[in-house]
Design a protein around this motif. Sequence first.
Motif, short mmCIF file in Angstrom:
data_model
loop_
_atom_site.label_atom_id
_atom_site.label_comp_id
_atom_site.label_asym_id
_atom_site.label_seq_id
_atom_site.Cartn_x
_atom_site.Cartn_y
_atom_site.Cartn_z
N ALA A 136 0.69 -1.13 0.01
CA ALA A 136 0.00 0.14 -0.05
C ALA A 136 0.99 1.21 -0.01
N ILE A 137 1.84 1.38 0.77
CA ILE A 137 3.12 2.33 0.85
C ILE A 137 3.82 2.53 -0.66
N ALA A 138 3.88 1.62 -0.89
CA ALA A 138 4.70 1.48 -2.51
C ALA A 138 3.60 2.17 -3.38
N HIS A 139 2.30 1.68 -3.33
CA HIS A 139 1.25 2.19 -4.28
C HIS A 139 1.16 3.57 -4.28
N SER A 140 1.12 4.32 -3.06
CA SER A 140 1.00 5.58 -2.92
C SER A 140 2.01 6.38 -3.51
N ILE A 141 3.43 5.89 -3.19
CA ILE A 141 4.76 6.53 -3.69
C ILE A 141 4.62 6.49 -5.19
N GLY A 142 4.40 5.22 -5.82
CA GLY A 142 4.40 5.14 -7.45
C GLY A 142 3.67 6.21 -7.75
N GLN A 143 2.27 6.19 -7.26
CA GLN A 143 1.20 6.98 -7.82
C GLN A 143 1.49 8.72 -7.75
N LEU A 144 2.11 8.79 -6.74
CA LEU A 144 2.50 10.40 -6.43
C LEU A 144 3.45 10.59 -7.41
N LEU A 145 4.72 9.90 -7.66
CA LEU A 145 5.57 10.03 -8.57
C LEU A 145 5.09 10.28 -9.86
N MET A 146 4.05 9.40 -10.26
CA MET A 146 3.44 9.45 -11.72
C MET A 146 2.61 10.90 -11.84
N ALA A 147 1.85 11.10 -10.77
CA ALA A 147 0.99 12.44 -10.59
C ALA A 147 2.04 13.57 -10.61
#
Lengths: 182, 113
Positions: A113-124
């Motif tokens: 879940a943490i990796a998901h948040s970070i990956g998503q924010l990087l993309m955003a």
Amino acid sequence: MSTKRLALIAMLVAQATILHYLEGLLPNPVPIPGVKLGLANIITLLALILYDFKTALNVVVLRTILGSLLNGTLFGVGFFLSFTGAMTAAAMMLLLLRVFPVLSVVGVSVAGAIAHSIGQLLMAALIISQPGIFYYLPFMLLFSIPSGIITGLLLKALLKYIEKSGGKIPGEKSRGGQSDSW
Amino acid sequence: MKKNDILLIAIIIVISLAALLVYNILGKAEQLKAVIVHDNQLIERIDLSKVEEPRTITVSGDYHNIIRVEKDRIRFEKSDCPEQICVHTGWLSKFGDIAVCMPNKTIIDIQKK
């Protein structure tokens, strides 16, 4: 590709797609882009535990495409966010299952879940070229904990059920996550 | 749940709370500017302390955002984007506050002068 594998992937994709879609119908709990329970991540982690990275990757790619198609966000901003998030989560969970098996299923789910948040924010940040969006990170990290625990516990119940009905769960001993009381 | 799981969760909580504390300390600056960016183009920089009359700004792209500016604060007032996350973010008034409409690629954030 064997018929069995084909059927298997199809089934996992179907489950993940439905979870992805249903989650899209839930109202957003907090006004932060991309904060979600991450139900579809259960299937990614299930595929990683029962099978291999290739299967999980197939499931992630197909379910984000199909789920977004159903939600009407295909190739929109939301699609790229969930795609990147799901891929980062899968990679992180693989790492914690195979390379550094120090966490239980619930811990791996939280890390996912943490990796998901970070990956998503990087993309955003990439899409809007504004690193200021990382302002959201602490809120998203805090939210990852309950959502990761909830999805992890759901998966744990699912694994127990699979074992009870005669399925084999590989790698349990090396991870040692089943001996606890959760 | 194993000991390592709890350790991971504790570390994440500590990091997040530390970051929020830093936001809070940095947030106590005066003379703030709201910066509106749409699709990587600067739309407007507004000195929030000098806003006399409340007004609205419309930003159009794939969707339309209506932004409301008042003295010392700013927000997405209306938007026709699907999730309405930008509108639900509410008022921005402290340094570091940010509201984003990902579908329309609009960002409002509060910067120091």
